[in-house]
Design a protein around this motif. Structure first.
Motif, PDB file in Angstrom:
ATOM      1  N   LYS A   1      12.491  66.147  62.948  1.00  0.00           N
ATOM      2  CA  LYS A   1      12.658  67.689  62.444  1.00  0.00           C
ATOM      3  C   LYS A   1      13.394  68.559  63.844  1.00  0.00           C
ATOM      4  N   PHE A   2      13.271  68.032  65.056  1.00  0.00           N
ATOM      5  CA  PHE A   2      13.954  68.741  66.033  1.00  0.00           C
ATOM      6  C   PHE A   2      15.290  68.548  65.856  1.00  0.00           C
ATOM      7  N   ALA A   3      15.806  67.175  65.435  1.00  0.00           N
ATOM      8  CA  ALA A   3      17.146  66.870  65.211  1.00  0.00           C
ATOM      9  C   ALA A   3      17.850  67.511  64.063  1.00  0.00           C
ATOM     10  N   ASP A   4      16.840  67.819  63.160  1.00  0.00           N
ATOM     11  CA  ASP A   4      17.357  68.979  61.985  1.00  0.00           C
ATOM     12  C   ASP A   4      17.506  70.058  62.063  1.00  0.00           C
ATOM     13  N   GLY A   5      16.582  70.508  62.911  1.00  0.00           N
ATOM     14  CA  GLY A   5      16.636  71.890  63.316  1.00  0.00           C
ATOM     15  C   GLY A   5      16.066  72.912  62.395  1.00  0.00           C
ATOM     16  N   ASN A   6      15.363  72.606  61.445  1.00  0.00           N
ATOM     17  CA  ASN A   6      15.032  73.524  60.247  1.00  0.00           C
ATOM     18  C   ASN A   6      13.574  73.447  60.046  1.00  0.00           C
ATOM     19  N   PRO A   7      12.448  74.271  60.563  1.00  0.00           N
ATOM     20  CA  PRO A   7      11.172  73.931  60.443  1.00  0.00           C
ATOM     21  C   PRO A   7      10.773  74.310  58.739  1.00  0.00           C
ATOM     22  N   TYR A   8      11.643  74.932  58.186  1.00  0.00           N
ATOM     23  CA  TYR A   8      11.185  75.814  56.919  1.00  0.00           C
ATOM     24  C   TYR A   8      11.408  74.698  55.728  1.00  0.00           C
ATOM     25  N   GLY A   9      12.036  73.761  55.769  1.00  0.00           N
ATOM     26  CA  GLY A   9      12.347  72.606  54.879  1.00  0.00           C
ATOM     27  C   GLY A   9      13.615  71.618  55.207  1.00  0.00           C
TER      28      GLY A   9
ATOM     29  N   ALA B   1      30.858  66.728  53.354  1.00  0.00           N
ATOM     30  CA  ALA B   1      30.508  65.522  53.948  1.00  0.00           C
ATOM     31  C   ALA B   1      29.045  65.228  53.140  1.00  0.00           C
ATOM     32  N   ALA B   2      29.153  63.703  52.907  1.00  0.00           N
ATOM     33  CA  ALA B   2      27.908  63.257  52.338  1.00  0.00           C
ATOM     34  C   ALA B   2      26.715  63.708  53.240  1.00  0.00           C
ATOM     35  N   VAL B   3      25.531  63.392  52.620  1.00  0.00           N
ATOM     36  CA  VAL B   3      24.171  63.651  53.413  1.00  0.00           C
ATOM     37  C   VAL B   3      24.069  62.642  54.365  1.00  0.00           C
ATOM     38  N   GLY B   4      23.734  62.693  55.648  1.00  0.00           N
ATOM     39  CA  GLY B   4      23.809  61.694  56.670  1.00  0.00           C
ATOM     40  C   GLY B   4      22.475  61.475  57.058  1.00  0.00           C
ATOM     41  N   GLU B   5      22.333  60.672  58.047  1.00  0.00           N
ATOM     42  CA  GLU B   5      20.940  60.091  58.474  1.00  0.00           C
ATOM     43  C   GLU B   5      20.043  61.130  58.966  1.00  0.00           C
ATOM     44  N   THR B   6      20.652  62.418  59.701  1.00  0.00           N
ATOM     45  CA  THR B   6      19.770  63.429  60.017  1.00  0.00           C
ATOM     46  C   THR B   6      18.946  64.147  59.334  1.00  0.00           C
TER      47      THR B   6
END
Length: 202
Positions: free
Chosen positions: A157-165, A175-180
């Motif tokens: 979640k720190f990599a994704d950077g969004n605590p809301y969802g 771009a297609a949805v990646g691994e992050t």
């Protein structure tokens, strides 16, 4: 007592990014032991608008086999995870239309006490993902739901950077949805199942 958690993943997706996240969340929720219903909301845009964008028409055809969400899916579920692309910092009209059909269930208190969470996709890094998730949560508050955000509870979640969802940024090249994003979706799904199980067995 049956302790199997029932999760409804209900989403709208025009060109497929939100749909990819929805599938990832569904698969992870099943791995976490939940019974899952994957549902898309009905397309309400004029056919001429859909056909004007080949990728929109192609995605609609490719997902025709996914059942359309109904109020019964909400009543069945212990937890509901909703997804929508960002539309001017808000949820899509299609998902809003579905939410607006839930008045009878809401008025009877049948949407209360369930776990809720959300996910989204945007074109640009600051394209409204957070405001979309917060706007979606407004409905959850009115339902009397128990909102379970992923928060910063896991390195993914720190990599994704969004605590809301979970939030995907597709960029100008769509771009297609990646691994992050997929990793973040897995964290969110597992967390929702865990809290829904705790609520169910309380």
């Amino acid at each position: 007592m049956d302790t199997t958690v029932k999760v409804a993943v209900i989403y709208y997706s025009a060109t497929g990014h939100v749909a990819q996240i929805a599938r990832e969340i569904s698969e992870q929720a099943e791995k976490a032991g939940a019974e899952v219903r994957l549902r898309r909301v009905a397309e309400t845009a004029p056919r001429s608008a859909v056909d004007a964008r080949p990728e929109w028409a192609a995605h609609l055809a490719a997902t025709a086999d996914i059942p359309v969400a109904t109020a019964e899916d909400m009543l069945w579920a212990d937890a509901v995870i909703m997804g929508s692309p960002t539309r001017f910092g808000n949820i899509s009209a299609q998902l809003k239309q579905f939410i607006d059909t839930l008045g009878p269930a809401w008025s009877q208190g049948l949407l209360a006490g369930k776990v809720y969470s959300g996910f989204t996709s945007t074109k640009s890094p600051h394209g409204g993902s957070e405001s979309t998730l917060l706007a979606l949560a407004n409905s959850f508050y009115h339902f009397g739901g128990i909102i379970v955000p992923p928060g910063y509870t896991h390195p993914d979640k720190f990599a994704d950077g969004n605590p809301y969802g979970t939030a995907h940024t597709c960029g100008a090249d769509a771009a297609a949805v990646g691994e992050t994003t997929r990793n973040a979706a897995r964290v969110q799904a597992a967390r929702v199942v865990r809290f829904a199980r705790a609520v169910r067995t309380a």
